[in-house]
Design a protein around this motif. Structure first.
Motif, PDB file in Angstrom:
ATOM      1  N   LEU A   3       0.819  -1.201   0.000  1.00  0.00           N
ATOM      2  CA  LEU A   3       0.000   0.000   0.000  1.00  0.00           C
ATOM      3  C   LEU A   3       0.864   1.267   0.000  1.00  0.00           C
ATOM      4  O   LEU A   3       1.848   1.347   0.721  1.00  0.00           O
ATOM      5  CB  LEU A   3      -0.887  -0.027   1.255  1.00  0.00           C
ATOM      6  CG  LEU A   3      -1.962   1.045   1.376  1.00  0.00           C
ATOM      7  CD1 LEU A   3      -2.890   1.033   0.185  1.00  0.00           C
ATOM      8  CD2 LEU A   3      -2.731   0.819   2.657  1.00  0.00           C
ATOM      9  N   THR A   4       0.483   2.192  -0.817  1.00  0.00           N
ATOM     10  CA  THR A   4       1.102   3.509  -0.811  1.00  0.00           C
ATOM     11  C   THR A   4       0.003   4.494  -0.443  1.00  0.00           C
ATOM     12  O   THR A   4      -1.104   4.400  -0.960  1.00  0.00           O
ATOM     13  CB  THR A   4       1.665   3.843  -2.199  1.00  0.00           C
ATOM     14  OG1 THR A   4       2.507   2.785  -2.605  1.00  0.00           O
ATOM     15  CG2 THR A   4       2.446   5.133  -2.174  1.00  0.00           C
ATOM     16  N   THR A   6      -1.290   8.521   0.343  1.00  0.00           N
ATOM     17  CA  THR A   6      -1.037   9.943   0.175  1.00  0.00           C
ATOM     18  C   THR A   6      -1.478  10.679   1.431  1.00  0.00           C
ATOM     19  O   THR A   6      -2.667  10.783   1.728  1.00  0.00           O
ATOM     20  CB  THR A   6      -1.763  10.487  -1.055  1.00  0.00           C
ATOM     21  OG1 THR A   6      -1.357   9.717  -2.180  1.00  0.00           O
ATOM     22  CG2 THR A   6      -1.414  11.943  -1.292  1.00  0.00           C
ATOM     23  N   GLY A  11       2.314  14.083   1.440  1.00  0.00           N
ATOM     24  CA  GLY A  11       2.242  13.558   0.082  1.00  0.00           C
ATOM     25  C   GLY A  11       2.297  12.054   0.048  1.00  0.00           C
ATOM     26  O   GLY A  11       2.079  11.369   1.050  1.00  0.00           O
ATOM     27  N   LYS A  12       2.618  11.536  -1.135  1.00  0.00           N
ATOM     28  CA  LYS A  12       2.571  10.095  -1.358  1.00  0.00           C
ATOM     29  C   LYS A  12       3.755   9.417  -0.683  1.00  0.00           C
ATOM     30  O   LYS A  12       4.905   9.746  -0.956  1.00  0.00           O
ATOM     31  CB  LYS A  12       2.631   9.854  -2.867  1.00  0.00           C
ATOM     32  CG  LYS A  12       2.195   8.491  -3.298  1.00  0.00           C
ATOM     33  CD  LYS A  12       2.036   8.500  -4.807  1.00  0.00           C
ATOM     34  CE  LYS A  12       1.596   7.151  -5.326  1.00  0.00           C
ATOM     35  NZ  LYS A  12       1.349   7.208  -6.772  1.00  0.00           N
ATOM     36  N   ASN A  14       5.399   5.677   1.388  1.00  0.00           N
ATOM     37  CA  ASN A  14       5.438   4.257   1.667  1.00  0.00           C
ATOM     38  C   ASN A  14       4.449   3.863   2.777  1.00  0.00           C
ATOM     39  O   ASN A  14       4.421   4.474   3.837  1.00  0.00           O
ATOM     40  CB  ASN A  14       6.871   4.000   2.118  1.00  0.00           C
ATOM     41  CG  ASN A  14       7.204   2.568   2.256  1.00  0.00           C
ATOM     42  OD1 ASN A  14       6.361   1.765   2.626  1.00  0.00           O
ATOM     43  ND2 ASN A  14       8.435   2.229   1.957  1.00  0.00           N
ATOM     44  N   GLY A  15       3.659   2.832   2.545  1.00  0.00           N
ATOM     45  CA  GLY A  15       2.650   2.412   3.511  1.00  0.00           C
ATOM     46  C   GLY A  15       3.198   2.005   4.872  1.00  0.00           C
ATOM     47  O   GLY A  15       2.482   2.028   5.874  1.00  0.00           O
ATOM     48  N   PHE A  58      -2.789   7.014  10.431  1.00  0.00           N
ATOM     49  CA  PHE A  58      -1.926   7.893  11.220  1.00  0.00           C
ATOM     50  C   PHE A  58      -0.526   7.872  10.619  1.00  0.00           C
ATOM     51  O   PHE A  58       0.041   6.798  10.390  1.00  0.00           O
ATOM     52  CB  PHE A  58      -1.871   7.385  12.671  1.00  0.00           C
ATOM     53  CG  PHE A  58      -0.960   8.183  13.563  1.00  0.00           C
ATOM     54  CD1 PHE A  58      -1.252   9.503  13.874  1.00  0.00           C
ATOM     55  CD2 PHE A  58       0.188   7.603  14.101  1.00  0.00           C
ATOM     56  CE1 PHE A  58      -0.414  10.237  14.708  1.00  0.00           C
ATOM     57  CE2 PHE A  58       1.028   8.329  14.929  1.00  0.00           C
ATOM     58  CZ  PHE A  58       0.732   9.653  15.239  1.00  0.00           C
ATOM     59  N   TRP A  66      -3.573  12.451  11.937  1.00  0.00           N
ATOM     60  CA  TRP A  66      -4.625  11.493  11.608  1.00  0.00           C
ATOM     61  C   TRP A  66      -5.419  12.046  10.438  1.00  0.00           C
ATOM     62  O   TRP A  66      -5.757  13.224  10.416  1.00  0.00           O
ATOM     63  CB  TRP A  66      -5.566  11.307  12.801  1.00  0.00           C
ATOM     64  CG  TRP A  66      -5.032  10.362  13.832  1.00  0.00           C
ATOM     65  CD1 TRP A  66      -4.444  10.707  15.018  1.00  0.00           C
ATOM     66  CD2 TRP A  66      -5.048   8.936  13.783  1.00  0.00           C
ATOM     67  NE1 TRP A  66      -4.078   9.571  15.704  1.00  0.00           N
ATOM     68  CE2 TRP A  66      -4.443   8.466  14.969  1.00  0.00           C
ATOM     69  CE3 TRP A  66      -5.502   8.013  12.838  1.00  0.00           C
ATOM     70  CZ2 TRP A  66      -4.289   7.117  15.249  1.00  0.00           C
ATOM     71  CZ3 TRP A  66      -5.346   6.663  13.120  1.00  0.00           C
ATOM     72  CH2 TRP A  66      -4.747   6.228  14.316  1.00  0.00           C
ATOM     73  N   LEU A  77      -5.704  -0.585  -2.932  1.00  0.00           N
ATOM     74  CA  LEU A  77      -5.210   0.649  -3.521  1.00  0.00           C
ATOM     75  C   LEU A  77      -6.010   1.824  -2.980  1.00  0.00           C
ATOM     76  O   LEU A  77      -7.227   1.735  -2.813  1.00  0.00           O
ATOM     77  CB  LEU A  77      -5.352   0.625  -5.043  1.00  0.00           C
ATOM     78  CG  LEU A  77      -4.570  -0.441  -5.806  1.00  0.00           C
ATOM     79  CD1 LEU A  77      -4.861  -0.331  -7.296  1.00  0.00           C
ATOM     80  CD2 LEU A  77      -3.078  -0.282  -5.554  1.00  0.00           C
ATOM     81  N   GLN A  78      -5.295   2.906  -2.725  1.00  0.00           N
ATOM     82  CA  GLN A  78      -5.986   4.126  -2.341  1.00  0.00           C
ATOM     83  C   GLN A  78      -6.699   4.668  -3.569  1.00  0.00           C
ATOM     84  O   GLN A  78      -6.157   4.633  -4.672  1.00  0.00           O
ATOM     85  CB  GLN A  78      -4.980   5.160  -1.835  1.00  0.00           C
ATOM     86  CG  GLN A  78      -5.644   6.428  -1.358  1.00  0.00           C
ATOM     87  CD  GLN A  78      -4.650   7.441  -0.810  1.00  0.00           C
ATOM     88  OE1 GLN A  78      -3.456   7.165  -0.717  1.00  0.00           O
ATOM     89  NE2 GLN A  78      -5.142   8.593  -0.435  1.00  0.00           N
ATOM     90  N   VAL A  79      -7.933   5.134  -3.396  1.00  0.00           N
ATOM     91  CA  VAL A  79      -8.652   5.692  -4.544  1.00  0.00           C
ATOM     92  C   VAL A  79      -8.984   7.150  -4.251  1.00  0.00           C
ATOM     93  O   VAL A  79      -8.912   7.587  -3.103  1.00  0.00           O
ATOM     94  CB  VAL A  79      -9.952   4.900  -4.844  1.00  0.00           C
ATOM     95  CG1 VAL A  79      -9.636   3.463  -5.196  1.00  0.00           C
ATOM     96  CG2 VAL A  79     -10.903   4.959  -3.666  1.00  0.00           C
ATOM     97  N   ALA A  80      -9.313   7.856  -5.294  1.00  0.00           N
ATOM     98  CA  ALA A  80      -9.597   9.286  -5.134  1.00  0.00           C
ATOM     99  C   ALA A  80     -10.804   9.468  -4.213  1.00  0.00           C
ATOM    100  O   ALA A  80     -11.714   8.649  -4.187  1.00  0.00           O
ATOM    101  CB  ALA A  80      -9.877   9.903  -6.497  1.00  0.00           C
TER     102      ALA A  80
ATOM    103  N   ASN B 248      -0.181  -2.016  -6.612  1.00  0.00           N
ATOM    104  CA  ASN B 248       0.418  -0.694  -6.491  1.00  0.00           C
ATOM    105  C   ASN B 248       1.787  -0.603  -7.164  1.00  0.00           C
ATOM    106  O   ASN B 248       2.580   0.266  -6.843  1.00  0.00           O
ATOM    107  CB  ASN B 248       0.588  -0.304  -5.019  1.00  0.00           C
ATOM    108  CG  ASN B 248      -0.282   0.867  -4.653  1.00  0.00           C
ATOM    109  OD1 ASN B 248      -0.754   1.580  -5.526  1.00  0.00           O
ATOM    110  ND2 ASN B 248      -0.501   1.069  -3.389  1.00  0.00           N
ATOM    111  N   ARG B 271       8.977   1.096  -5.201  1.00  0.00           N
ATOM    112  CA  ARG B 271       7.635   1.597  -5.468  1.00  0.00           C
ATOM    113  C   ARG B 271       7.711   2.434  -6.738  1.00  0.00           C
ATOM    114  O   ARG B 271       8.454   3.402  -6.803  1.00  0.00           O
ATOM    115  CB  ARG B 271       7.148   2.465  -4.306  1.00  0.00           C
ATOM    116  CG  ARG B 271       6.442   1.685  -3.243  1.00  0.00           C
ATOM    117  CD  ARG B 271       6.399   2.421  -1.939  1.00  0.00           C
ATOM    118  NE  ARG B 271       6.448   1.428  -0.873  1.00  0.00           N
ATOM    119  CZ  ARG B 271       5.373   0.826  -0.369  1.00  0.00           C
ATOM    120  NH1 ARG B 271       4.176   1.133  -0.793  1.00  0.00           N
ATOM    121  NH2 ARG B 271       5.505  -0.079   0.573  1.00  0.00           N
ATOM    122  N   GLU B 483      -4.271   7.818  -9.219  1.00  0.00           N
ATOM    123  CA  GLU B 483      -5.329   8.452  -8.450  1.00  0.00           C
ATOM    124  C   GLU B 483      -4.812   8.862  -7.083  1.00  0.00           C
ATOM    125  O   GLU B 483      -4.053   8.139  -6.461  1.00  0.00           O
ATOM    126  CB  GLU B 483      -6.479   7.469  -8.273  1.00  0.00           C
ATOM    127  CG  GLU B 483      -7.266   7.268  -9.529  1.00  0.00           C
ATOM    128  CD  GLU B 483      -8.245   6.123  -9.364  1.00  0.00           C
ATOM    129  OE1 GLU B 483      -9.417   6.338  -9.680  1.00  0.00           O
ATOM    130  OE2 GLU B 483      -7.838   5.049  -8.920  1.00  0.00           O
TER     131      GLU B 483
END
Lengths: 86, 1005
Positions: A3-4, A6, A11-12, A14-15, A58, A66, A77-80, B248, B271, B483
């Motif tokens: 998982l990544t 944002t 910003g974006k 590393n999970g 967090f 948070w 996946l993170q989505v908009a 990902n 990544r 996204e």
């Protein structure tokens, strides 16, 4: 963890830098009139959506905030953020 | 030792530099750049190992680690793929799975007993009677298996890990991969290219065939490699095998360190926004009788052995191939001096006419539609039998090398792991992706292309696509970036063009056109086995699975390759399916079609890691990093014995007496000092700071008086205690509070989590590391303090539970609290970390006349236990709530508006009679203290001992225990069960708490 995430501050990233904070269940309920059942539901019960859910994260190895994201639990996946939530 | 070529322009060894290592106790010389396997081959070693089940001799077959044939024990590590491992000075190399030697293995007779071991025999035999299995298992384990690992083996070397982030990751450093990297990087994105070999170049690297007029392929490879390595936008990871791909676009691998690298191996986790897979093909093994006899090898193995390592595989070779690269290799090896008995080509037609012409010029006989059916020779190839595809005509040839290959197979593992669905393509005979995951592209030979130019063009196209995937449009706002990606990766684009790089599809169209103009995928051969019965024809070398075994499995009803793989274990060895991965589904489909049940060709599943990886590499660096307090050095020189406690190293004892008698008595009768710097320390300030405190603390924090210390606790939403500490009001909307050592790391997160919906305005500062704490305790503590400050610290001016800020020597700002954790007159000084040593020294100097001494964490533990002051985690566990501990007075039930964390659960638990209670107890008849964690029992478990010690202060054994509430009454007899006590029980009795100084006069005076 693939998982990544944002972070709204950093910003974006590393999970690995984040800690999961559970599904978004809304603010704490008022104490008056709470039954053990309803309190337990709020604290412990989850919807376990197979699809997009709003959830808390967090940024433990970052800014320490948070925040919520929307994530598709089936693809991880993170989505908009949906329009309605913006 | 044979002579080696030392002048070839394609060599990757340096013949002038020798590498000496030990093989079976004898020293062996290779050249720098040699793998262990090629160096051994150059030294005449042909039999490298014995096989898992039948102990058949095995030799060099592929050079890329697709089978366990050359797995050996290197420097104590078993199953090292020696064909992928560079030889190093002084290495210790041994054979494995042999009794005797690989050359003369006493277990070799097992090969004759194969009739006893049909497919899945260990599932179907030896389980009746059940008592037979353990005996049989022991014998089988002795005879079978690959390497042996010593139980106390420690993997030598330095292991590291990196987590790079990039726009495009290219997997595979061949011509297509390099072109993809260049095309993407030229678009201005960051690229990482991974290549498993120690150099870039792929299958161009060793070939002398012409790329363009006057330019051989190897020159082209070096030209591209130079460009790639010089490109500022490309990070090159050579000697890096890809092992996993996840959602990902996360790609993992491991890199082997070379000379000058700070690591032996390192884990790489990338990544990326987009992925290009250009890993090419491996050869599809040709299956015939004794197809794994030493001397049988794949085309690229024989070819690279000569071109890359300067070794001719043998004097005379027989080629049995199914593709033009085989013909090319035969020509090249002939020119290098190898005799070619004959080239048998599976294909009846379709060969490149130019290659046929070259073969004819050299008088090399070419037999179209022929295939090798048997290798002769007990330990090495001496002779080969070839036959027409239908098996009707046969011929024998003397030779000591059989170069055999049925065709090519794309390395689809990376695609499958990334989530691509594969389908069988009948034209190429390949598994090709039906759908690709988002932002994943493939290029090169694995798409079926054979033409050099087309391979490069496909790379360029994939590179452009990947770059466009990861660029955010800067002109028209079209969303090409991922996204939720708010990060502006793209740099300022030149405004001269009407559109930005992300939308500029002119380059894309040009690349597509270029590829279309070149030859497309070529037809692949479909033959799997020569016309043989298959008793000694191996489909999987690692697991000794023969064609006969597969037939047996199918006849037993296994119809899907995946199940056949499980049952026969074909493809489950260290080669990770490199040998049977493609042949198994092809063979199964063919065999089932024979019986009139046409079945689709279905690949078996692959899982990470794609190539065997050391666990040490996954483990990475040793992450044990402990925090040290400002007093660390001094406490060590004072004789402190340190223990790891949470994230800290703390002085637990100050003498070999782990009961700490001297330390305890000194605090009780005199004065002692403890380094309490590990305590969590926080400042919370802002207009809503009090609201936040009210939320997380159970007490009413609005009642904190200035100059006073308030003790309180935090619970979780189940009412269970998670933390306790003190809170001080420094100023309006400004508080200082402490947490237990273990909670310091989570406190900010905790407070912010429970206020996340409220939008309150407050700030928190974690002062844990910037402040140190000294605890000065004992009847003489005040006298010591008075010597270093002019502040009035009398009991009237600075009473118990008070808070004071003052300066020591006009320099050191001290936050001082009158507490009594250990039950004596006690001060806690919170000072900036940098002043800790100075203040400590002042106190030590001032205390000299009283005999001030250090005390450690264990002494503190006993002292506070005598006083029945709890430590969370000792007197509590996850289920223990505030009321169980008798701390209900800390819970203010009137502040419901604060929505205090835990309050609802506490209200619900209040009348629950089934919960545990914390009680104090002392042992009967002056007995000794039970071990911490011992159980309280009658006919059932009724509770457990939290902390118990033989108390010097009280002269008896006392402790605290959590017991069922009905046993909490004073005087209840406790039956205590200690670990391994057998029938012996010891007994205690519930007594009032605290044990020491019950009215608190000592700590309050």
């Amino acid at each position: 963890m693939a998982l990544t995430i944002t972070c709204p501050v950093c910003g974006k990233r590393n999970g690995y830098e984040f800690r999961y904070g559970g599904e978004d269940k809304g603010p704490r309920p008022d104490e008056a009139g709470l039954t053990p059942q309803s309190w337990c539901d709020y604290v412990h019960m989850n919807n376990c959506v197979a699809g997009v859910q709003k959830e808390w994260w967090f940024h433990k190895d970052g800014c320490g905030s948070w925040f919520t994201i929307h994530r598709n639990t089936t693809t991880n996946l993170q989505v908009a953020t949906p329009e309605a939530d913006r | 030792m044979m002579t080696r070529f030392n002048q070839l322009p394609t060599l990757r060894i340096d013949p002038t530099k020798k590498v000496i290592f030990n093989y079976k106790g004898k020293s062996c010389a290779g050249s720098e750049g040699d793998t262990v396997a090629t160096a051994l081959y150059a030294n005449g070693v042909r039999v490298f190992a014995r096989s898992l089940k039948y102990h058949r001799p095995r030799g060099l077959y592929s050079l890329d680690g697709e089978c366990s044939n050359t797995c050996m024990e290197v420097d104590g590590i078993p199953n090292v793929r020696t064909e992928n491992t560079l030889a190093k000075q002084g290495m210790e190399v041994k054979e494995q799975n042999v009794k005797g030697s690989a050359e003369n293995d006493m277990m070799a007779f097992i090969d004759k007993l194969d009739w006893m071991m049909p497919a899945g025999f260990y599932y179907r035999t030896m389980h009746k009677p059940a008592s037979m299995w353990p005996v049989a298992m022991k014998q089988i384990r002795k005879a079978a298996g690959l390497g042996v690992m010593s139980p106390d083996h420690v993997t030598p070397g330095k292991f590291d890990e990196i987590f790079p982030r990039t726009d495009v990751v290219v997997i595979g450093g061949g011509p297509a991969g390099m072109q993809a990297a260049l095309a993407a990087a030229d678009k201005g994105v960051r690229v990482i290219i991974m290549e498993s070999r120690p150099w870039l170049g792929g299958f161009f690297d060793y070939r002398a065939a012409e790329y363009s007029k006057g330019k051989p392929l190897y020159s082209r490879a070096r030209e591209l490699a130079e460009k790639v390595e010089a490109h500022p936008g490309i990070r090159v990871l050579k000697h890096t095998s890809m092992v996993g791909a996840y959602s990902n676009n996360l790609v993992t691998g491991f890199q082997i360190g070379g000379e000058g690298d700070s690591f032996t191996e390192r884990y790489v986790e990338i990544r990326a926004n987009a992925v290009v897979v250009a890993v090419g093909c491996i050869e599809r093994p040709l299956i015939f009788d004794n197809n794994e006899r030493p001397g049988v090898m794949q085309v690229a193995c024989a070819h690279r052995l000569a071109r890359t390592y300067g070794i001719l595989a043998g004097e005379k070779a027989l080629f049995s191939v199914g593709h033009d690269l085989g013909l090319e290799a035969a020509i090249d090896l002939y020119d290098l001096g190898m005799k070619i008995a004959c080239v048998a080509d599976i294909r009846e037609d379709g060969q490149n006419p130019e290659l046929l012409l070259e073969l004819a010029k050299r008088n090399i006989p070419v037999l179209k539609g022929w295939v090798v059916t048997k290798a002769h020779g007990s330990k090495q190839v001496k002779k080969a039998t070839i036959a027409t595809i239908d098996g009707t005509i046969t011929r024998d040839f003397n030779c000591n090398v059989i170069v055999a290959s049925a065709g090519f197979t794309p390395i689809t593992g990376p695609l499958t792991l990334a989530g691509a669905k594969l389908r069988y393509d009948s034209h190429t005979n390949f598994f090709i992706p039906e759908t690709l995951p988002e932002k994943t592209h493939i290029a090169g030979r694995m798409t079926g292309l054979e033409d050099s130019m087309a391979i490069e063009a496909s790379g360029t196209l994939a590179g452009i696509k990947a770059a466009m995937d990861s660029l955010a449009c800067t002109c028209c706002g079209s969303e090409s970036a991922s996204e939720g990606d708010s990060e502006g990766d793209s740099k300022e684009k030149s405004s001269s063009s009407s559109c930005c790089e992300a939308c500029d599809d002119a380059a894309l169209k040009a690349a597509e056109e270029a590829l279309k103009a070149l030859p497309g995928p070529s037809r692949g051969t479909k033959l799997v086995t020569a016309p043989v019965k298959g008793r000694k024809s191996f489909i999987c070398f690692d697991e000794d699975t023969t064609i006969k075994n597969i037939k047996q499995a199918i006849e037993m009803g296994f119809d899907v390759p995946e199940l056949i793989k499980r049952f026969t274990s074909a493809g489950t060895g260290p080669g990770q399916g490199g040998i049977p991965g493609h042949n198994l589904p092809l063979f199964v489909a063919k065999y089932e079609a024979l019986s009139g049940v046409p079945a689709p060709v279905r690949p078996t599943t692959v899982r990470p890691p794609l190539v065997p990886t050391l666990i040490a590499t996954y483990a990475g660096t040793n992450h044990i990093m402990m925090k040290r307090t400002p007093m660390d050095e001094m406490q060590r020189s004072d004789g402190g014995i340190f223990r790891k406690i949470g994230v800290w190293e703390r002085a637990r004892y100050f003498s070999d007496d782990f009961e700490c008698k001297a330390e305890i008595e000194n605090v009780r009768n005199n004065v002692g000092m403890l380094d309490g710097s590990t305590l969590g320390k926080f400042r919370i300030h802002g207009p809503d700071a009090l609201k936040a405190l009210q939320r997380v603390y159970t007490s009413d924090m609005s009642k904190i008086k200035p100059g006073r210390v308030k003790y309180s606790a935090m619970c979780n939403d189940d009412g269970c205690v998670i933390d306790d500490g003190v809170v001080i009001k420094i100023a309006e909307n400004d508080y200082y509070f402490t947490t237990s050592t273990g909670r310091a790391g989570q406190t900010v997160e905790w407070v912010r989590y429970h206020t996340r919906y409220d939008g309150w305005d407050f700030n928190m500062v974690n002062l844990t590391d910037s402040m140190g704490v000294i605890n000065l305790s004992g009847p003489n503590a005040r006298k010591v303090l008075q010597k270093i400050t002019d502040e009035d610290v009398s009991n009237e001016a600075f009473p118990f539970s008070a808070y004071k800020e003052f300066m020591v020597k006009d320099t050191i700002p001290v936050k001082a609290m009158r507490l009594g954790f250990v039950g004596e007159l006690s001060y806690e000084f919170h000072v900036p970390s940098s002043y800790m040593v100075s203040l400590w020294n002042m106190l030590k100097e001032a205390g000299k006349e009283f005999g001030i001494k250090n005390f450690g964490v264990e002494a503190q533990n006993v002292l506070r236990m005598e006083k029945c002051h709890i430590i969370l985690g000792q007197e509590s566990e996850q289920r223990t709530n505030l009321l169980d501990l008798g701390l209900g007075f800390l819970w203010d039930r009137k502040k419901t508006d604060a929505k205090t964390v835990g309050a609802v659960a506490l209200a619900q638990a209040e009348k629950d009679q089934t919960r545990f209670r914390l009680v104090g107890f002392k042992m009967e008849n002056n007995g000794r203290a039970p071990k911490d964690g011992s159980l309280i029992v009658d006919d059932k478990v009724r509770g457990y001992i939290c902390t118990a010690r033989d108390s010097f202060s009280l002269n008896e054994a006392v402790g605290m225990a959590l017991v069922e509430s009905h046993m909490a009454k004073i005087g209840t007899r406790l039956e205590i069960f200690e670990d391994e006590c057998g029938d012996q029980r010891i007994y205690g009795k519930v007594v009032p708490m605290p044990f020491y100084d019950p009215d608190g006069s000592r700590m309050k005076s």
